[in-house]
Design a protein around this motif. Structure first.
Motif, PDB file in Angstrom:
ATOM      1  N   TRP A   3       0.840  -1.198   0.000  1.00  0.00           N
ATOM      2  CA  TRP A   3       0.000   0.000   0.000  1.00  0.00           C
ATOM      3  C   TRP A   3       0.871   1.243   0.000  1.00  0.00           C
ATOM      4  N   GLU A   4       0.392   2.274  -0.695  1.00  0.00           N
ATOM      5  CA  GLU A   4       1.126   3.533  -0.766  1.00  0.00           C
ATOM      6  C   GLU A   4       0.188   4.684  -0.436  1.00  0.00           C
ATOM      7  N   VAL A   5       0.606   5.539   0.478  1.00  0.00           N
ATOM      8  CA  VAL A   5      -0.144   6.755   0.778  1.00  0.00           C
ATOM      9  C   VAL A   5       0.217   7.756  -0.309  1.00  0.00           C
ATOM     10  N   THR A   6      -0.770   8.201  -1.082  1.00  0.00           N
ATOM     11  CA  THR A   6      -0.488   9.106  -2.193  1.00  0.00           C
ATOM     12  C   THR A   6      -0.784  10.566  -1.856  1.00  0.00           C
ATOM     13  N   SER A   7      -1.606  10.807  -0.838  1.00  0.00           N
ATOM     14  CA  SER A   7      -1.807  12.195  -0.413  1.00  0.00           C
ATOM     15  C   SER A   7      -2.344  12.246   1.010  1.00  0.00           C
ATOM     16  N   VAL A   8      -1.946  13.313   1.688  1.00  0.00           N
ATOM     17  CA  VAL A   8      -2.441  13.623   3.031  1.00  0.00           C
ATOM     18  C   VAL A   8      -2.683  15.124   3.060  1.00  0.00           C
ATOM     19  N   GLU A   9      -3.907  15.512   3.404  1.00  0.00           N
ATOM     20  CA  GLU A   9      -4.247  16.926   3.491  1.00  0.00           C
ATOM     21  C   GLU A   9      -4.760  17.230   4.885  1.00  0.00           C
ATOM     22  N   LYS A  10      -4.287  18.329   5.478  1.00  0.00           N
ATOM     23  CA  LYS A  10      -4.811  18.754   6.776  1.00  0.00           C
ATOM     24  C   LYS A  10      -6.239  19.241   6.596  1.00  0.00           C
ATOM     25  N   THR A  11      -7.099  18.894   7.546  1.00  0.00           N
ATOM     26  CA  THR A  11      -8.493  19.317   7.506  1.00  0.00           C
ATOM     27  C   THR A  11      -8.997  19.344   8.947  1.00  0.00           C
ATOM     28  N   SER A  12     -10.284  19.313   9.127  1.00  0.00           N
ATOM     29  CA  SER A  12     -10.868  19.191  10.463  1.00  0.00           C
ATOM     30  C   SER A  12     -12.029  18.220  10.378  1.00  0.00           C
ATOM     31  N   ALA A  13     -12.362  17.634  11.522  1.00  0.00           N
ATOM     32  CA  ALA A  13     -13.487  16.702  11.602  1.00  0.00           C
ATOM     33  C   ALA A  13     -14.309  17.074  12.824  1.00  0.00           C
ATOM     34  N   THR A  14     -15.627  17.065  12.662  1.00  0.00           N
ATOM     35  CA  THR A  14     -16.524  17.368  13.775  1.00  0.00           C
ATOM     36  C   THR A  14     -17.225  16.094  14.209  1.00  0.00           C
TER      37      THR A  14
END
Length: 162
Positions: A114-125
């Motif tokens: 498996w390869e992580v192709t993207s990680v974006e900072k966000t928020s979760a409620t």
């Protein structure tokens, strides 16, 4: 929980949510499932299951059509329901034991193939509280044990650095 299965031009979405509350004799769990096929809602149902204090035995169930099961019928139907939900979720979402290591400026999948192709900072409620989170996209680049080719998920930081 939200799952989206894409098979060519056909998409099936499964939305599973529940609300648990304590009762005098145990717990009440309202389970709502909605299935959307190619943009059209094909089903939307709520089942209410009452569990004993140990949360292991169903004592009563109320089905979407209003039918009520109690006693041994509730135990059998409750066990079957929970097994069916577990099986349905596992069949749609099973990719094995995937873990992601995220550090400032870097990330990696810890499962071979498996390869992580993207990680974006966000928020979760969650329950009205907002947490720092990451949107993660992973691709299967060589895990022959899984038919899943892509996994998208949001990972929330519930406690500092966790």
């Amino acid at each position: 929980m939200y799952y989206k299965l894409v098979n060519g031009s056909e998409t099936t979405e499964l939305i599973l949510s529940y609300k648990a509350s304590k009762t005098g004799n145990g717990y009440r769990v309202d389970i709502n499932t909605a299935q959307i096929e190619n943009g059209e809602t094909s089903s939307n149902n709520t089942i209410t299951i009452f569990l004993d204090k140990t949360m292991t035995t169903a004592t009563k169930m109320i089905m979407p059509n209003g039918q009520v099961y109690e006693g041994q019928m509730a135990q059998i139907a409750g066990q079957n329901l929970l097994e069916a939900l577990n099986h349905a979720v596992a069949m749609i979402a099973w990719v094995g034991d995937i873990k992601v290591a995220i550090a400032e400026g870097s990330y990696a999948a810890t499962k071979a193939g498996w390869e992580v192709t993207s990680v974006e900072k966000t928020s979760a409620t969650i329950s009205g509280k907002t947490y720092n989170a990451y949107k993660v996209l992973m691709l299967n680049k060589g895990d022959k044990d899984s038919d899943i080719t892509r996994v998208d998920f949001t990972l929330a930081e519930i406690k500092k650095d966790t």
